[in-house]
Design a protein around this motif. Structure first.
Motif, mmCIF file in Angstrom:
data_model
loop_
_atom_site.group_PDB
_atom_site.id
_atom_site.type_symbol
_atom_site.label_atom_id
_atom_site.label_comp_id
_atom_site.label_asym_id
_atom_site.label_seq_id
_atom_site.Cartn_x
_atom_site.Cartn_y
_atom_site.Cartn_z
ATOM 1 N N GLU A 191 2.904 -3.879 4.712
ATOM 2 C CA GLU A 191 4.219 -3.803 5.350
ATOM 3 C C GLU A 191 4.849 -2.420 5.186
ATOM 4 O O GLU A 191 5.513 -1.919 6.095
ATOM 5 N N ALA A 192 4.630 -1.824 4.040
ATOM 6 C CA ALA A 192 5.173 -0.477 3.823
ATOM 7 C C ALA A 192 4.520 0.505 4.796
ATOM 8 O O ALA A 192 5.189 1.347 5.395
ATOM 9 N N LYS A 193 3.220 0.387 4.968
ATOM 10 C CA LYS A 193 2.522 1.287 5.890
ATOM 11 C C LYS A 193 3.023 1.100 7.317
ATOM 12 O O LYS A 193 3.265 2.063 8.046
ATOM 13 N N GLN A 194 3.182 -0.159 7.700
ATOM 14 C CA GLN A 194 3.705 -0.438 9.044
ATOM 15 C C GLN A 194 5.084 0.182 9.220
ATOM 16 O O GLN A 194 5.407 0.741 10.260
ATOM 17 N N SER A 195 5.900 0.026 8.189
ATOM 18 C CA SER A 195 7.268 0.518 8.253
ATOM 19 C C SER A 195 7.287 2.039 8.395
ATOM 20 O O SER A 195 7.972 2.596 9.247
ATOM 21 N N ILE A 196 6.506 2.698 7.568
ATOM 22 C CA ILE A 196 6.529 4.166 7.562
ATOM 23 C C ILE A 196 5.923 4.717 8.855
ATOM 24 O O ILE A 196 6.513 5.584 9.504
ATOM 25 N N THR A 197 4.771 4.206 9.223
ATOM 26 C CA THR A 197 4.123 4.761 10.425
ATOM 27 C C THR A 197 4.865 4.334 11.698
ATOM 28 O O THR A 197 5.022 5.124 12.615
ATOM 29 N N GLY A 198 5.369 3.115 11.705
ATOM 30 C CA GLY A 198 6.110 2.639 12.876
ATOM 31 C C GLY A 198 7.429 3.380 13.077
ATOM 32 O O GLY A 198 7.940 3.488 14.184
ATOM 33 N N ASN A 232 0.670 10.303 9.331
ATOM 34 C CA ASN A 232 0.375 8.868 9.366
ATOM 35 C C ASN A 232 -1.019 8.539 8.855
ATOM 36 O O ASN A 232 -1.223 7.506 8.231
ATOM 37 N N ASP A 233 -1.963 9.438 9.113
ATOM 38 C CA ASP A 233 -3.314 9.215 8.580
ATOM 39 C C ASP A 233 -3.292 9.179 7.058
ATOM 40 O O ASP A 233 -3.956 8.360 6.422
ATOM 41 N N LYS A 234 -2.516 10.071 6.493
ATOM 42 C CA LYS A 234 -2.444 10.113 5.032
ATOM 43 C C LYS A 234 -1.782 8.835 4.501
ATOM 44 O O LYS A 234 -2.169 8.326 3.450
ATOM 45 N N ILE A 235 -0.808 8.357 5.217
ATOM 46 C CA ILE A 235 -0.151 7.106 4.802
ATOM 47 C C ILE A 235 -1.149 5.949 4.896
ATOM 48 O O ILE A 235 -1.294 5.155 3.970
ATOM 49 N N GLU A 236 -1.855 5.902 6.021
ATOM 50 C CA GLU A 236 -2.828 4.814 6.220
ATOM 51 C C GLU A 236 -3.925 4.834 5.167
ATOM 52 O O GLU A 236 -4.502 3.806 4.834
ATOM 53 N N ALA A 237 -4.243 6.006 4.657
ATOM 54 C CA ALA A 237 -5.377 6.131 3.720
ATOM 55 C C ALA A 237 -5.041 5.621 2.323
ATOM 56 O O ALA A 237 -5.932 5.446 1.490
ATOM 57 N N VAL A 238 -3.765 5.369 2.064
ATOM 58 C CA VAL A 238 -3.374 4.962 0.711
ATOM 59 C C VAL A 238 -3.848 3.521 0.434
ATOM 60 O O VAL A 238 -3.690 2.636 1.273
ATOM 61 N N THR A 239 -4.458 3.318 -0.740
ATOM 62 C CA THR A 239 -4.932 1.975 -1.112
ATOM 63 C C THR A 239 -4.183 1.464 -2.349
ATOM 64 O O THR A 239 -3.517 2.233 -3.046
ATOM 65 N N LEU A 240 -4.329 0.170 -2.601
ATOM 66 C CA LEU A 240 -3.713 -0.428 -3.790
ATOM 67 C C LEU A 240 -4.173 0.274 -5.061
ATOM 68 O O LEU A 240 -3.378 0.575 -5.948
#
Lengths: 438, 453
Positions: free
Chosen positions: A360-367, A400-408
């Motif tokens: 959800e955080a990734k969706q929020s930031i990239t969206g 956004n790619d860098k955001i998407e690349a973040v894992t738990l």
């Protein structure tokens, strides 16, 4: 402080295929200033932001000198008096503003782009930057204003808390001080001090010029030359010392007659351009950086009604800036609020977020990325930061790619490495109320 | 979830010409909901705002702050979108969203990537009529609001001074009460009060939806019909008429609080666009011009004469809101330098007023204001949010958004004689209230445990 938070958020999101991400044009002027430019043809206006590596981290033992120098730039320059400077700019609808943070001294100009308005505005800007004359009337007056501002800080529990917090986490590092200095340091500042600071730091090689507006590349080059040509080339400011890690936990309480207790918890955090930047950004977004939906807001405000605003952030600077968790609550709830904050923080560092929270955080930031570059005022802020901190020119394109690349796993690891829960500083400012069991 | 009063008026006022040069589209749905769309295609984003014609000036004694409390509760869920869902769904859609309450209106807004506008409409239409108010959430959120009041006002000596100043200046006008409400009232209103307040005012025929961004007006209309259009029109309460009675002489109050720096507030009762006949609009424009003359930048008179020149003020500002619903105050706020008292500062401010009354302003000063207004009209276009605000702030008090255009044009026509006339008519002792903050001892002591070094 508020502006700084906004800047951090603003710089932290990007990428979206449908958005036209501005391509940043970059070059050096003859005297060695770095220029960053994005054309924005839709509105007949331009934003120009000049940044010098002359923030209050450069104060040395003259606390307050960076702010005083910046404040004095438009108080007389070249053949112009302060009144003439103000009238010249306001006659043509130009807006000029000045600010100082720990890292940066900034001068911002907003003007219309009609030639007969833009040229005189830029001419005046160039004169202020290169020929400020620091006359004694202005010097004494602005010093007096700074002294009243320091007095005023004493009636603000928020500022008192911030001051104590920075002192505690940065100890002997230049980041330990606020730009406002102290009563003693301001009184001791001399005309020669200002001259020396100006000569040292307000030089072309120590300068970044960011421009967004309705001009073309050629015009931008001419403007950048005009702005920087009168400045001596000088040298880039030296590197700031590294920030030392804290060696033990510390609790500071300042007893103060307010109805609320201001709580700041944290330690040194993150530098600009650090490898874990995006990981910590996304992690903190979940912990306390995403408004009402963040874990801290949920626990402190939404579930318990303890505080109006609770948040955490890493404020990245040239070298490690602060990591801060903040809450304010009525005095008798202070202990409870600290407990809830600590429980949330400890749990987060230990377990990290859940899969759902991360998604959800990734969706929020990239969206939300298109919002971040929607207006000229957004883009100029990015340009300034990217230029000043030498971030890659494709920073926005890659974000956004860098955001998407973040894992738990990355978040868990980065928080464990970065935050040392046994060495946190806790500052409270308010009326201490000893709680009985009730 | 925060409240502001739009005293940014010096900024907000300046935007007509271009704003209304282009594509503003106005619609009224069958149920009475007003929709205003302004296309701005610079970026693929949209600002969506829902304005309700209710604010703190609609409230009665003992129930102050109810509008603001309701604003908080609007985030507490409906049957379709239970507790927490509004903010969560907005968040995962990348929306930047919030709400604010003012004296005369309550506004909910989102900024979104343009394809997500339907989500905004669906959820706003839903909470317009289907809000679920529970005692549990109300009691918790009330605690949050008391904390908000503490952080905004209780621990800020200048803010408290200003609050007491307003309460003294206004005798009968509801502008005498703070938007967030008095602490006693916040602690005493109940769930039934809120429920009633929601039923009174939250209806499509008391709402204005404003959309600015990369949209087509016609599709926005269809979308509005789909989501807001299905709501029934309802009987909406009438705001009580509580005009300010005539002031009969100057008033003065002295605030004693723990503080460090003295502070001065002065305010003259003045009309606003909404309180005068069309034929007197020039008076409002002339008052506005005075606020620029005094505080329109570093070259303006306060900065030039009081901060520099006499060096009697550390800062001095003038405020005037031509778009308030009711009779308003033309205010000065100032802090003296350490070598001067608030009394001396008051004298200096009065001299500035006197000068306006006795000496015609220079042509060059008027010219500068016009240029400033012209530039600001363009600068403001950079912000979608403010473009929407400018429309809403007129419509929500019953004025047509197009009046903005005419009004700004009229500012440019103000003459030196008109400035002098309104200064003599309104900026007089009979209309004046003065508040001073007299700092009392303020002590702090630090204790540290786990000391390093």
């Amino acid at each position: 402080m508020k502006n700084q938070i906004i800047l951090l958020l603003l710089l932290s999101n990007v990428s979206f295929s449908v958005v036209a991400i501005p391509t940043i044009q970059h070059w050096q002027t003859q005297t060695g200033a770095s220029v960053y430019f994005v054309p924005a043809p839709d509105l007949p206006m331009i934003d120009i932001e000049i940044t010098f590596d002359a923030g209050n981290a450069r104060d040395g033992d003259k606390l307050g000198i960076a702010d005083l120098t910046n404040d004095l730039l438009n108080e007389g320059a070249g053949d112009y008096t302060v009144d003439e400077i103000a009238e010249t700019l306001e006659n043509i609808g130009a807006e000029l503003s000045f600010s100082v943070s720990h890292d940066r001294a900034t001068i911002s100009l907003r003007s219309l782009t009609e030639e007969n308005l833009l040229q005189p505005a830029v001419n005046m800007l160039a004169i202020l930057l290169a020929q400020a004359n620091f006359n004694s009337t202005a010097f004494n007056r602005v010093k007096q204003q700074m002294i009243v501002a320091l007095e005023y800080q004493q009636q603000s529990p928020a500022t008192i808390a911030k001051k104590a917090f920075y002192k505690a986490i940065f100890t002997s590092h230049p980041y330990a001080n606020l730009k406002s200095g102290t009563l003693e340091s301001i009184q001791a500042l001399t005309y020669e001090d200002v001259q020396a600071f100006y000569k040292n730091y307000y030089v072309a090689k120590n300068m970044t010029i960011a421009m967004v507006g309705a001009i073309n590349r050629k015009q931008a080059e001419q403007l950048a030359e005009k702005i920087s040509v009168k400045l001596p080339a000088g040298e880039k400011a030296m590197l700031l010392p590294a920030v030392a890690a804290l060696t033990q936990a510390q609790e500071i309480h300042i007893d103060y007659p307010s109805t609320q207790t201001h709580i700041l918890i944290g330690q040194p955090g993150l530098a600009r351009g650090e490898a874990d930047y995006f990981v910590l950004y996304v992690g903190n977004y979940i912990l306390g950086g995403s408004g009402l939906v963040s874990q801290l807001s949920q626990e402190v405000r939404e579930k318990r009604g303890l505080s109006y605003s609770t948040y955490s952030y890493f404020f990245p600077r040239r070298v490690a800036g602060p990591f801060i968790v903040s809450a304010k609550t009525r005095n008798k709830q202070a202990e409870q609020a600290i407990e809830v904050v600590m429980e949330t923080l400890v749990k987060f560092v230990k377990n990290g977020p859940t899969e759902t929270e991360l998604n959800e955080a990734k969706q929020s930031i990239t969206g939300g990325f298109p919002l971040r570059i929607a207006e000229n005022s957004n883009i100029i802020a990015y340009l300034s930061i990217i230029g000043f901190y030498n971030l890659p020119l494709d920073y926005l394109h890659k974000f956004n790619d860098k955001i998407e690349a973040v894992t738990l796993e990355m978040i868990k690891k980065a928080f464990k490495t970065k935050l040392h829960l046994d060495k946190l500083v806790t500052v409270t400012v308010g009326k201490k109320i000893i709680q009985n069991d009730n | 979830m925060f409240y502001i009063r739009l005293i940014l008026l010096n900024i907000l006022i300046i935007n007509a010409g271009l704003l209304f040069a282009g594509e503003v589209h106005e619609f009224t749905l069958n149920n009475g909901l007003q929709l205003i769309v302004k296309e701005d295609h610079r970026a693929p984003v949209v600002v969506s705002q829902v304005w309700y014609k209710v604010g703190s000036s609609y409230e009665m004694a003992g129930k102050t702050g109810l509008s603001h409390m309701l604003e908080h509760m609007m985030f507490k869920g409906t049957k379709n979108y239970p507790l927490g869902e509004f903010s969560r769904i907005m968040s995962i859609n990348g929306a930047s969203e919030n709400a604010f309450t003012s004296y005369d209106y309550t506004v909910y807004y989102q900024m979104l990537e343009k394809s997500r506008l339907p989500l905004s409409f669906e959820m706003e239409a839903d909470r317009m009529r289907n809000l679920i108010l529970t005692k549990e959430e109300f009691l918790k959120e009330r605690k949050v609001v008391t904390e908000e009041r503490r952080v905004r006002t209780e621990d800020k000596p200048t803010r408290r001074t200003y609050e007491h100043f307003l309460a003294t200046a206004y005798q009968t006008s509801p502008y005498q009460n703070p938007i967030i409400g008095w602490m006693n009232d916040i602690e005493s209103y109940n769930l039934a009060d809120l429920e009633q307040w929601y039923q009174y005012w939250y209806a499509p025929n008391n709402a204005i939806v404003i959309v600015v961004g990369d949209v087509k007006a016609q599709s926005v209309l269809e979308l509005a019909q789909q989501h807001f259009g299905i709501l029934p029109s309802l009987e909406v309460a009438k705001v009580a008429n509580r005009p300010e009675i005539e002031q009969l002489g100057s008033k003065r109050l002295n605030i004693q609080l723990p503080a460090k720096v003295p502070y001065l507030v002065m305010g003259y009762k003045v009309p606003a666009l909404n309180t005068v006949d069309k034929i007197d609009y020039w008076e409002i424009a002339a008052l506005d011009v005075i606020s620029y003359l005094l505080d329109g930048g570093k070259s303006a008179r306060f900065s030039k004469n009081l901060v520099r020149g006499q060096e009697i003020a550390v800062n001095a500002s003038a405020g005037y809101d031509p778009f308030s619903r009711l009779t308003d105050l033309f205010t000065f706020r100032a802090t003296p330098t350490q070598s001067h008292t608030v009394i001396e500062l008051e004298t200096a401010l009065r001299e500035q007023v006197q000068q306006l009354q006795t000496t015609l302003v220079e042509k060059s000063e008027l010219e500068r204001i016009k240029n400033k207004i012209r530039a600001s009209q363009i600068y403001e276009m950079d912000s979608l949010f403010y473009q929407a605000i400018k429309i809403g702030m007129l419509e929500a008090i019953g004025l047509n958004w197009q009046l903005f255009d005419q009004y700004v044009a009229s500012i440019k026509l103000v003459t030196a004689e008109q400035v002098q006339t309104v200064a003599n008519k309104y900026l007089i002792d009979k209309n004046l209230t003065i508040a001073t903050l007299e700092p009392q001892a303020l002590n702090q002591t630090q204790s540290t445990s786990g000391v390093t070094e």
